[in-house]
Every structure is written in C-alpha cells, then in structure tokens.
Motif scaffolding. Structure first.
Motif, PDB file in Angstrom:
ATOM      1  N   ASP A 188      -4.019   7.823 -14.115  1.00 36.94           N
ATOM      2  CA  ASP A 188      -4.846   9.025 -13.589  1.00 36.94           C
ATOM      3  C   ASP A 188      -6.370   8.540 -12.953  1.00 36.94           C
ATOM      4  O   ASP A 188      -7.288   9.288 -13.238  1.00 36.94           O
ATOM      5  N   VAL A 189      -5.928   7.905 -11.750  1.00 38.07           N
ATOM      6  CA  VAL A 189      -7.087   7.512 -10.978  1.00 38.07           C
ATOM      7  C   VAL A 189      -6.763   7.971  -9.649  1.00 38.07           C
ATOM      8  O   VAL A 189      -5.921   7.902  -9.256  1.00 38.07           O
ATOM      9  N   PRO A 190      -7.858   8.660  -9.178  1.00 39.53           N
ATOM     10  CA  PRO A 190      -7.773   9.448  -7.661  1.00 39.53           C
ATOM     11  C   PRO A 190      -7.313   8.192  -6.616  1.00 39.53           C
ATOM     12  O   PRO A 190      -7.942   7.303  -6.642  1.00 39.53           O
ATOM     13  N   ILE A 191      -6.418   8.547  -5.754  1.00 41.14           N
ATOM     14  CA  ILE A 191      -5.892   7.600  -4.956  1.00 41.14           C
ATOM     15  C   ILE A 191      -7.025   7.413  -4.134  1.00 41.14           C
ATOM     16  O   ILE A 191      -6.903   6.282  -3.345  1.00 41.14           O
ATOM     17  N   GLU A 192      -8.003   8.126  -3.887  1.00 38.70           N
ATOM     18  CA  GLU A 192      -9.047   8.001  -2.968  1.00 38.70           C
ATOM     19  C   GLU A 192      -9.835   6.580  -3.408  1.00 38.70           C
ATOM     20  O   GLU A 192     -10.692   6.186  -2.693  1.00 38.70           O
ATOM     21  N   LYS A 193      -9.769   6.229  -4.608  1.00 35.43           N
ATOM     22  CA  LYS A 193     -10.600   4.982  -5.134  1.00 35.43           C
ATOM     23  C   LYS A 193      -9.849   3.779  -4.605  1.00 35.43           C
ATOM     24  O   LYS A 193     -10.471   2.608  -4.821  1.00 35.43           O
ATOM     25  N   PHE A 194      -8.786   3.710  -4.032  1.00 36.49           N
ATOM     26  CA  PHE A 194      -7.979   2.502  -3.372  1.00 36.49           C
ATOM     27  C   PHE A 194      -7.747   2.661  -2.081  1.00 36.49           C
ATOM     28  O   PHE A 194      -7.852   1.790  -1.258  1.00 36.49           O
TER      29      PHE A 194
ATOM     30  N   LEU B 203       3.360   0.869  -4.981  1.00 34.10           N
ATOM     31  CA  LEU B 203       2.785   0.035  -6.302  1.00 34.10           C
ATOM     32  C   LEU B 203       1.198   0.807  -6.617  1.00 34.10           C
ATOM     33  O   LEU B 203       1.085   1.082  -7.811  1.00 34.10           O
ATOM     34  N   THR B 204       0.528   1.002  -5.662  1.00 37.81           N
ATOM     35  CA  THR B 204      -0.895   1.526  -5.798  1.00 37.81           C
ATOM     36  C   THR B 204      -0.746   2.985  -6.212  1.00 37.81           C
ATOM     37  O   THR B 204      -1.341   3.473  -7.076  1.00 37.81           O
ATOM     38  N   VAL B 205       0.169   3.705  -5.542  1.00 36.45           N
ATOM     39  CA  VAL B 205       0.268   4.951  -5.951  1.00 36.45           C
ATOM     40  C   VAL B 205       0.810   5.169  -7.282  1.00 36.45           C
ATOM     41  O   VAL B 205       0.542   6.139  -8.292  1.00 36.45           O
TER      42      VAL B 205
ATOM     43  N   THR C 151       4.897  -9.588  -7.632  1.00 34.64           N
ATOM     44  CA  THR C 151       3.738 -10.168  -8.719  1.00 34.64           C
ATOM     45  C   THR C 151       3.024  -8.721  -9.185  1.00 34.64           C
ATOM     46  O   THR C 151       2.727  -8.778 -10.170  1.00 34.64           O
ATOM     47  N   MET C 152       2.650  -7.967  -8.082  1.00 35.30           N
ATOM     48  CA  MET C 152       1.768  -6.677  -8.528  1.00 35.30           C
ATOM     49  C   MET C 152       2.681  -5.772  -9.517  1.00 35.30           C
ATOM     50  O   MET C 152       2.030  -5.443 -10.460  1.00 35.30           O
ATOM     51  N   ALA C 153       4.041  -5.851  -9.142  1.00 36.07           N
ATOM     52  CA  ALA C 153       4.914  -5.085 -10.001  1.00 36.07           C
ATOM     53  C   ALA C 153       5.018  -5.517 -11.345  1.00 36.07           C
ATOM     54  O   ALA C 153       4.892  -4.578 -12.352  1.00 36.07           O
ATOM     55  N   ASN C 154       5.158  -6.703 -11.424  1.00 40.72           N
ATOM     56  CA  ASN C 154       4.993  -7.454 -12.789  1.00 40.72           C
ATOM     57  C   ASN C 154       3.667  -7.100 -13.627  1.00 40.72           C
ATOM     58  O   ASN C 154       3.762  -7.124 -14.856  1.00 40.72           O
ATOM     59  N   LEU C 155       2.610  -7.326 -12.896  1.00 37.80           N
ATOM     60  CA  LEU C 155       1.235  -7.041 -13.678  1.00 37.80           C
ATOM     61  C   LEU C 155       1.314  -5.697 -14.021  1.00 37.80           C
ATOM     62  O   LEU C 155       0.607  -5.495 -15.054  1.00 37.80           O
ATOM     63  N   LEU C 156       1.618  -4.710 -13.034  1.00 39.36           N
ATOM     64  CA  LEU C 156       1.533  -3.251 -13.320  1.00 39.36           C
ATOM     65  C   LEU C 156       2.304  -3.040 -14.546  1.00 39.36           C
ATOM     66  O   LEU C 156       1.822  -2.175 -15.337  1.00 39.36           O
TER      67      LEU C 156
ATOM     68  N   LEU D 122      -6.208   5.051   5.343  1.00 44.38           N
ATOM     69  CA  LEU D 122      -4.947   4.500   4.633  1.00 44.38           C
ATOM     70  C   LEU D 122      -4.251   5.593   4.166  1.00 44.38           C
ATOM     71  O   LEU D 122      -3.082   5.314   3.990  1.00 44.38           O
ATOM     72  N   ARG D 123      -4.976   6.752   3.544  1.00 45.46           N
ATOM     73  CA  ARG D 123      -4.194   7.695   3.074  1.00 45.46           C
ATOM     74  C   ARG D 123      -3.222   8.276   4.167  1.00 45.46           C
ATOM     75  O   ARG D 123      -2.173   9.052   3.537  1.00 45.46           O
ATOM     76  N   GLU D 124      -3.670   8.469   5.204  1.00 40.13           N
ATOM     77  CA  GLU D 124      -2.783   9.025   6.415  1.00 40.13           C
ATOM     78  C   GLU D 124      -1.657   7.930   6.619  1.00 40.13           C
ATOM     79  O   GLU D 124      -0.607   8.386   7.021  1.00 40.13           O
ATOM     80  N   LYS D 125      -2.063   6.785   6.724  1.00 38.65           N
ATOM     81  CA  LYS D 125      -0.992   5.712   6.971  1.00 38.65           C
ATOM     82  C   LYS D 125       0.067   5.403   6.025  1.00 38.65           C
ATOM     83  O   LYS D 125       1.324   5.534   6.388  1.00 38.65           O
ATOM     84  N   PHE D 126      -0.542   5.808   4.935  1.00 40.27           N
ATOM     85  CA  PHE D 126       0.552   5.586   3.569  1.00 40.27           C
ATOM     86  C   PHE D 126       0.732   7.064   3.061  1.00 40.27           C
ATOM     87  O   PHE D 126       1.328   6.739   1.651  1.00 40.27           O
ATOM     88  N   ASP D 127       0.846   7.942   3.697  1.00 42.24           N
ATOM     89  CA  ASP D 127       1.264   9.453   3.264  1.00 42.24           C
ATOM     90  C   ASP D 127       2.550   9.258   2.847  1.00 42.24           C
ATOM     91  O   ASP D 127       2.699  10.090   1.702  1.00 42.24           O
ATOM     92  N   TRP D 128       3.621   8.667   3.036  1.00 46.01           N
ATOM     93  CA  TRP D 128       4.835   8.492   2.945  1.00 46.01           C
ATOM     94  C   TRP D 128       4.856   7.781   1.496  1.00 46.01           C
ATOM     95  O   TRP D 128       5.762   8.362   0.573  1.00 46.01           O
ATOM     96  N   ALA D 129       4.031   7.046   1.253  1.00 44.94           N
ATOM     97  CA  ALA D 129       4.022   6.241   0.101  1.00 44.94           C
ATOM     98  C   ALA D 129       3.621   7.224  -1.116  1.00 44.94           C
ATOM     99  O   ALA D 129       4.138   7.134  -2.426  1.00 44.94           O
ATOM    100  N   ILE D 130       2.539   7.808  -0.802  1.00 50.00           N
ATOM    101  CA  ILE D 130       1.879   8.769  -1.628  1.00 50.00           C
ATOM    102  C   ILE D 130       2.762   9.816  -2.129  1.00 50.00           C
ATOM    103  O   ILE D 130       2.589  10.495  -3.286  1.00 50.00           O
ATOM    104  N   LYS D 131       3.410  10.403  -1.144  1.00 53.26           N
ATOM    105  CA  LYS D 131       4.311  11.633  -1.576  1.00 53.26           C
ATOM    106  C   LYS D 131       5.641  11.349  -1.949  1.00 53.26           C
ATOM    107  O   LYS D 131       6.498  12.401  -2.083  1.00 53.26           O
ATOM    108  N   SER D 132       6.116  10.033  -1.884  1.00 57.60           N
ATOM    109  CA  SER D 132       7.666   9.572  -2.177  1.00 57.60           C
ATOM    110  C   SER D 132       7.781   9.124  -3.523  1.00 57.60           C
ATOM    111  O   SER D 132       9.170   9.135  -3.702  1.00 57.60           O
TER     112      SER D 132
END
Length: 911
Positions: A883-889, A874-876, A666-671, A894-904
């Motif tokens: 162009d919204v800093p990932i820190e806003k989300f 999807l948030t990444v 659902t999020m992917a479709n809205l995005l 959570l940035r440490e937890k989802f480090d793999w998502a942010i960089k991949s």
C-alpha cells in the motif's frame, strides 16, 4: 576472428606454445592437463571465499600482483573527469545554479569560528548529514577511495560485512533458481502430457505464466484469477454476465458508445497475446515529419570573438561554430579539456578556411592558428545576457511563448499508427552544436553539423500524404518499411551513427519492446540451471575456445559485465567482456581479479572481485606469455559466437538477458520474503534497500555524483531548520506556562548541532525567504491584473507587504537578545504546541530516512537497476502489496512508460 572459426573445432588445430597462427590467436588451442595440475599446485583452493560479489571498496591486502595496479597504456585514457586544462578558466561564481542551489552553510555565512563537528564520531546523537567528509584532494586519484560503511552497506547490527552476507544470499538465490527451473520444466512437461491426453491446457495453481492476462473462450474470468483461486482479480474489472444486464445498463452502454466516437478507448495491448508476434509492425502509418531547429541568427556587429586582443569578423558559418564554444564557457569540465579544445579548434579552423577565413575590422586577413590566443568571452557575455533576459520574462509571457511553441509543434507530436493515435518521442532534429560525449570520449569537442532535409529519410504508409520538406529542399528518400518502428532517420557526422525518430516511451510499440525484454528474462528462469551447469563444466575444458567461452559467460552472469563489441580505429576505446585486453585485468592471488577499463559511454569501469579458483586459474592461463599489453584475453571468442552459443538454450538469449534476469529474479526473491510495517517513508526506504541489494548483487555501480556532498549539506540544513522550529515551539510552551519546565532542563535546550552562528544564518535565511515569497506573489498578482486589463499595483503596496518580513527580523532580534520566544497564533495552548512538535518530529524522521537512503545509495546505480533491469511489474507488486503509492517509485514519465506494467498485474503476480 573470422566467422569460419565457428565451424572448425579448435581442438583439432592445436598450436605450439608462444606462437601465433594465421587467425591471430596467441592462446594454445588445447590446454594440457599438466598446465592445470601445475597451477592447482601453485594456487591451492581458497577457503571461505565470496565469489560473485564486488569487493571494490573492501580492505586491500598487500600481496603478489601480476602487473601494475594502473594497467598499462589504457591508464592514460582513464583520468577522472573534471578540469583537465591548465589554461584560463572562464567560470564565474554566479555562472552555476545560483545561491538557491548552494547549501545553507555555504551561502549564508555571517561570522567566523563555526563550531567544529567531530567527523569520526559514531554517536547516535550526531545526525547522519552533519558528518561532513574531509575536503577532497584536487589531485586525480587512480583508484576509487574507500567508501564508508554506509556507502557500501555494512550491517549496523552485525560484525559480518554486507559483502560476505550478500555472497551467501546470492548463493542461496542461485540454488533457489536451480530448483525453480526444474520445477517449471516439470510442470510444463506434466501439463503437456495432460494436454495431449485431454486436449486441454491445465491451469497452474502455483505459478502464473506471465503478466499478460488471457481470456478463456467461454467466460470473462481472467485465467490468473482462476489459477489463484480466491485471489482478487487483476486490475481490469470483470465483465458483467448477461444475467446482470438490464435496460438501464443497455441505455448507459449506448451513451458510452457515442462517447467512444469522441474519446478513444484505452488500448490494453498487453492483453492481446497475438499483437507484435510477427515481423510486420504496422499496416497504416501517417505523420507530419520532423521539426527543424531555427536558422542561425548572426551576432550583433559589436559582439565579436577576439584573437590576440583583436576583434574578428568571419562568415556566419564560422561565427556560428565560434558561438558554440563561446556559449558554454561556464562548462569548465568541457572547455578546459585539452581533447575538447583540440577537436573544436581543428573543426573551427577548417570551417574558417572553407568560408574565407577571418579579418579584423579594417578588412585585413588574420590567420587564426593558436587556440590560446582566442578569446570567446564577448560571445559568452552576449548569450549569458540573453539567457538571463529570457529567465526574467514575466510568467504570463513565458506561458504565452510556450503555448505558441506547443501550437506550432502540435502536428508533429502525434502520429496515426494503424488508425490509433500514438505519441511521437524525439520528433525534433538535433540542432548543430559541439559534441560532448560521455567520459573521456576521443571525439569530444567536434562540431555536430546542421542536419539538412536532404539527409533525412521518411518512413510512412504508402497511402498517406508525405509531409512537405522546408521550401527549397527535398527529402533524401521516402520509404514504406512496415517492419520498422521508426518514422524518420538520418546519419550524424560525428560517429556516423543513425538517428531515428521513434514513438514515445509510453506508446504501444515501446511498451511491447520492454515487455518482451522482461518476458525473455522470465523465460531464462527455465534454463538458467542448465546454462550454469554447462559453463561450470566447460571451465575445465581442454579446448581453449570452450574454456574462454565458459569463463566469459561466468563473468557476464556473476558480475554483470557487458559482452562488448569490436571497435573501429576512430571510435572510443571502450570494451566489454569479450574484448577485454591484457592490461584491463590484474590478478591478485589467491582469487582476486581487478577490472579496469573504459566501459559503455566511455565511463571507467573499475572493480575488484573474488572469483572461484578455476576462473582465476583460467584468466592466468589466458594471460600467459607471449601475450602482453594490447592482446585480447579472450582471443578465441567473439560476441557473435557467444550469443550464438547462448541462443542454443532458448530463442533470443544473449549476454544482455543475464543482467535483466539476475536483477529481476533477485528482486523477486527479496520481495517474496518481505513483511513490512511502518510508515510509507519507511517502506520506501525498505524498497530502496532491496533495490540497493540488487544493485550490489548485480554489480550496478556509479561514480559518486559531484553534487552529492552539496545535496547532503542542503538536506542537513533543512533538518536543522526543523530542529530549530522544535526548539522555538518548546520555548513558546514555556511562555504559555513556565511551570512546564518541570519536564527537565534538557528538554528545552538547543540540540548540539544548532550553534548560535548557524541560528543567526538561518534566521537571516528565513527573513530573506519571506521577502522573496512576498515579492513573487506581488509580481504574479500584477501579471494577472495586466492580463485581465486592469492596472498594476504600485510599488508602495509591495513595501507595505514587506513589513511582514521586517517584523520577522525584529522578532528574531528580540528573541536573540532576551533568550525568550513569545507564543504565536490564535489562542496558543500547550496541547497545540505538543501537536506541532509531533508533526515536526515526523518530518524530521522522514528527512533522516531520506538522508540515510541518499548516503547509502551514493555509489549504487539504483536508477539503472529499477528502470532497465528490474521488471517494473515487481515494483508494482511492492506498491500494491504494501500500500505504497506508485508515485513514490516512478516519476510521471516512468508511469507513462510502464503503464502496461501498472495496469497488468496485481499484488500476487510473480516474476
């Protein structure tokens, strides 16, 4: 239901109506066509229905109901949380968060007669946060109150409720899912044919296979970049080709090689498709074990629990348990809960009996048998004073204590996993305390006993040094389980559950677990049309077991119900879809269903939904006589059978995967359809709106937080404070140039929500805030001087600095008397004032966005959707695309937890 039922077709074992077979089924094995026809005739199909969307807070029509709105026996267990006891209250006004946590309107009252605000007004001139709700009734409400339009997301620019609009949107998304599934399978089929013909795997220009970037064998260009043609490469920099290498570069690489020996290279496990595929999780494992809580320190002799007014002496083990209750007297929703009180007192008296009982100060035995005669206030006062003393420690001393603690725990914070340094998560053994639980847990108040080394099993490499247990103790067992990702485990005494020491959320192993979860959800994209087509067909099956299973899958897919598991007699009475009982469902013709039960963590799940007519009819059949309260709705289905059926579509498909798939798809479709402009704050609100739509579509709800109103009032005070600053700046403009009044009298007037009473309160607040800042800075400078071996500044210095706050108070007093504000700053000009007004307007706008966001999301579990169910990639994508800093989300954790998502992934990645 026995496991043998899986192999016996229920169609061959029909039972007569109103009887029960040896397996405990009250449902007929076969559903006669005459029953279907009779119900179809009684309940004609519904037109303009909106199945698939919660209508919990929508209009409640009076109509025939098949049972009471408060469902049977279970209702007595689902009271709202709060103060449930009638005994004495230990709560003090200052026990909570202190004045700083109170809204301005509640902590700075200086006079009566506050100007009333019309809460019913819809005027655009009234700030969102100033519309305060009416005071809530102290009585327990059995059903959630209606939410405002903002709360449930009614559209402000359309007469159609958001529920109806989202129902259509959900139907559109599901049709798109069906098309995508067919397209994916067709693409894979064609790719397989080409591979067989050419011996190669074709690259898709339409869809990326996953968030993992695989490297081709003969070059360094990521496949995702090839598939995207002219798209930018994913975040990993491309490797330089041999032609571009030079002597200087070789020298630089040599230096980097040397540095790599000192600083470990980042391990991008998500780019290694072979990692974690097998069952063996590690080859070598070393760690330092666990950290135990400090031993109990007996209370001073003058601090004693009183029984019927008499101070009591008891053994340290019993005193410690009494201290558990005494230390938390300010937590009234726990200590005033009758269940909490009973469970605590039962365990407390048991410990007393085991340790020799209690005596008065003269040594006479006292039989403690009534909880109401126990007075724990002296214990609370002692621990509360200790907390206050610790809080009042100088910053330097706090820092030193923390440094000492960190140094002592440093060896336990990391382990060596296959030669790589990995952070350990919960390496501390839980201290003894009183179990609280969530919701109305039946064991709340029970004593969580101290865990001893003899209860702990250590998991470590066979070649590694086993950590030494505390002196005089030994470990329960030493294991070398290479298939396990745990480092230590023990069994707690409350629920008999096993507690594990695992790696931290940002470790490779945890990241791989999250990655696999979301990849399973992506895999479901290929099969979702088959799953839905099959359960829609089986909703009409003559075989009761198949119809129950299809109905359960429908509810899990459309309303995000959890599957549910069987519970023991001593466990919390929580249920899921497969374990729903007769009293948990109320049917309201023609197609409304009310769910009311205790869900995960004993949290009440209440929802009113519209379902397709066939599902409504099925539920009515499943509730037919002789079923009554306590009987299972799906008596021919278990969670194990359901998941076994789902695994036939794809490996690893369980009921859990539907929640992740539906939220992410659902999020992917809205995005995909978003085209955002505006400020970062506006984009964050747009993201949260999409997240909110996902939560509504996927039925992720939460109870409105008790502190929500207070938080909104605090935010309203901050907005009012900025408006007051604007007014003062405008008055300064008049002081600079009185002719500027030609702008119009209204331009310089106070806004409607800034009455004189509030202004006086706000001025007092600003003066006090200034004093606190001065004092805090003074103390900090003194601490620094002492730490460097210097002398502290005298109190006279602080008094001189406080003159700034005194001058501010005098300035406000003069302004209130004269009605004029003198221009401030060096060389004040109209242009500078106008620039200040622009900045204030922007800050106000940002806060209004925050307020709208907070109010809109008060009943929607955005955190649940964003962290657990929406693929973090999807948030990444949103962050990079707009162009919204990932820190806003994502917070730091959570940035440490989802480090793999942010960089991949890059902005072009697709779920």
């Amino acid at each position: 239901m026995s496991s043998s039922d899986d192999d016996v077709p229920l169609a061959k074992t029909p039972m007569s109506k109103g009887t029960m077979n040896g397996n405990g089924h009250k449902s007929d094995g076969i559903i006669p066509k005459s029953v279907d026809k009779a119900m179809d005739k009684a309940n004609p199909p519904v037109a303009n229905g909106a199945p698939g969307i919660s209508i919990r807070n929508g209009p409640m029509d009076e109509m025939e109901v098949d049972g009471p709105e408060v469902n049977g026996k279970a209702s007595s267990k689902r009271k709202a949380r709060g103060s449930m006891g009638k005994g004495k209250s230990y709560k003090k006004a200052s026990d909570e968060d202190g004045e700083d946590e109170e809204p301005l309107s509640k902590r700075r009252r200086v006079s009566k007669g506050k100007k009333k605000v019309d809460s019913k007004s819809d005027s655009d001139d009234t700030p969102l946060v100033s519309k305060k709700p009416k005071a809530k009734s102290p009585t327990v409400m059995r059903k959630p109150v209606k939410a405002s339009e903002t709360a449930i997301g009614e559209s402000e620019d359309s007469d159609a409720p958001l529920g109806v609009k989202l129902a259509k949107e959900k139907a559109t998304i599901q049709k798109r899912a069906e098309k995508e599934a067919k397209a994916i399978r067709k693409e894979e089929k064609e790719g397989s044919a080409k591979k067989q013909a050419n011996g190669t795997t074709p690259l898709s220009s339409k869809r990326k296979s996953s968030g993992v970037k695989k490297e081709d064998s003969d070059d360094d260009v990521p496949l995702s970049s090839k598939a995207a043609g002219k798209r930018n490469a994913v975040s990993k920099p491309e490797a330089l080709t041999p032609k571009k290498k030079s002597k200087a570069l070789k020298k630089e690489e040599t230096e980097q090689d040397r540095e790599a020996e000192e600083e470990e290279e980042e391990y991008r496990w998500w780019e290694d498709p072979t990692k974690g595929d097998g069952t063996k999780k590690w080859d070598t494992l070393e760690h330092a074990g666990v950290v135990f809580p400090p031993p109990y320190q007996p209370l001073p002799k003058n601090v004693q629990m009183r029984y019927d007014g008499t101070p009591m002496r008891m053994a340290p083990e019993a005193e410690e348990v009494a201290g558990f209750f005494g230390a938390m007297l300010n937590s009234t929703h726990n200590v005033e809960n009758p269940t909490f009180q009973k469970n605590f007192f039962d365990d407390f008296t048991k410990v007393l009996k085991e340790t020799g009982g209690a005596t008065d100060n003269e040594g006479n035995k006292v039989n403690i048998k009534e909880f109401s005669k126990c007075d724990f206030q002296p214990i609370f006062d002692y621990y509360d004073a200790q907390r206050a003393e610790k809080k009042a420690l100088p910053a330097a001393e706090k820092k030193q204590l923390k440094a000492e603690k960190d140094a002592a725990e440093a060896p336990y914070m990391y382990c060596m996993w296959d030669g790589r340094k990995q952070k350990v998560g919960n390496f501390r053994v839980e201290p003894p305390s009183l179990f609280r639980g969530r919701g109305d847990h039946p064991k709340t108040g029970r004593v969580k006993k101290r865990v001893q080394p003899e209860q702990i099993t250590i998991n470590i490499g066979s070649e590694a040094t086993v950590p030494a247990p505390p002196d005089g103790h030994r470990w329960k067992e030493i294991k070398h389980d290479k298939e396990g990702t745990w480092l230590a485990m023990w069994q707690e005494n409350i629920n008999g559950a096993y507690k594990y020491v695992m790696l931290a959320a940002n470790s490779d192993i945890k990241g791989q677990s999250d990655y696999k979860k979301f990849e399973r959800a992506r895999e479901l994209k290929k099969h979702i049309d088959h799953v839905r087509k099959d359960y829609e067909k089986e909703l009409r099956s003559e075989v009761m077991a198949e119809r129950q299973r299809a109905t359960a899958v429908y509810l899990i897919d459309q309303f995000a119900l959890r599957a549910g598991n069987e519970k023991g007699d001593d466990e919390a009475d929580t249920v899921g879809c497969c374990s729903l009982k007769f009293e948990h469902i109320t049917l309201k013709p023609p197609n409304k269903v009310i769910f009311d039960f205790l869900g995960k963590d004993s949290i009440r799940f209440y929802d009113e939904v519209e379902v397709v007519p066939q599902v409504f009819k099925n539920l009515k059949i499943f509730k037919k006589s002789p079923k009554t309260d306590g009987d299972e709705i799906f008596d021919r289905l278990t969670t194990t059978q359901l998941n076994k059926h789902l695994s036939g579509y794809m490996t690893g498909l369980t009921a859990k995967v539907f929640r992740t798939y539906n939220a992410s798809f659902t999020m992917a479709n809205l995005l995909r359809d978003m085209k955002l402009t505006g400020s970062v704050a506006e984009k964050v609100v747009d993201y949260n709106e999409a997240n909110r739509r996902v939560a509504i579509l996927c039925n992720h709800k939460r109870t409105v937080a008790a502190a929500h109103e207070t938080q909104m009032e605090k935010l309203g005070d901050r907005i009012k404070g900025l408006k007051y600053q604007k007014w003062r700046v405008k008055q300064m403009m008049l002081d600079i140039d009185s002719k500027i009044k030609k702008k119009g009298a209204e331009y310089f007037e106070l806004e409607d929500d800034l009455d004189q009473e509030w202004i006086l309160e706000h001025q007092n607040f600003l003066v006090e805030e200034q004093r606190q800042k001065i004092e805090k800075k003074f103390n900090k400078e003194n601490e620094k001087l002492v730490a460097e071996g210097g002398k502290e500044m005298k109190h006279k210095e602080l008094e001189e600095r406080m003159e700034v706050a005194d001058d501010l108070a005098k300035k406000f007093k003069k302004e209130n008397k004269s009605g004029k504000v003198e221009a401030e700053g060096k060389g004040p000009t109209i242009e500078k004032c106008e620039a200040s007004l622009e900045k204030l307007d922007q800050r106000i706008q940002n806060m209004l966005f925050q307020a709208k966001d907070k109010e809109s999301n008060k009943e929607v579990a955005l955190g649940t959707s964003k962290i657990n169910y929406i693929d973090p990639r999807l948030t990444v994508v949103f962050s990079k695309k707009f162009d919204v800093p990932i820190e806003k989300f994502f917070s730091k954790t959570l940035r440490e937890k989802f480090d793999w998502a942010i960089k991949s992934v890059d902005e072009n990645w697709e779920f």
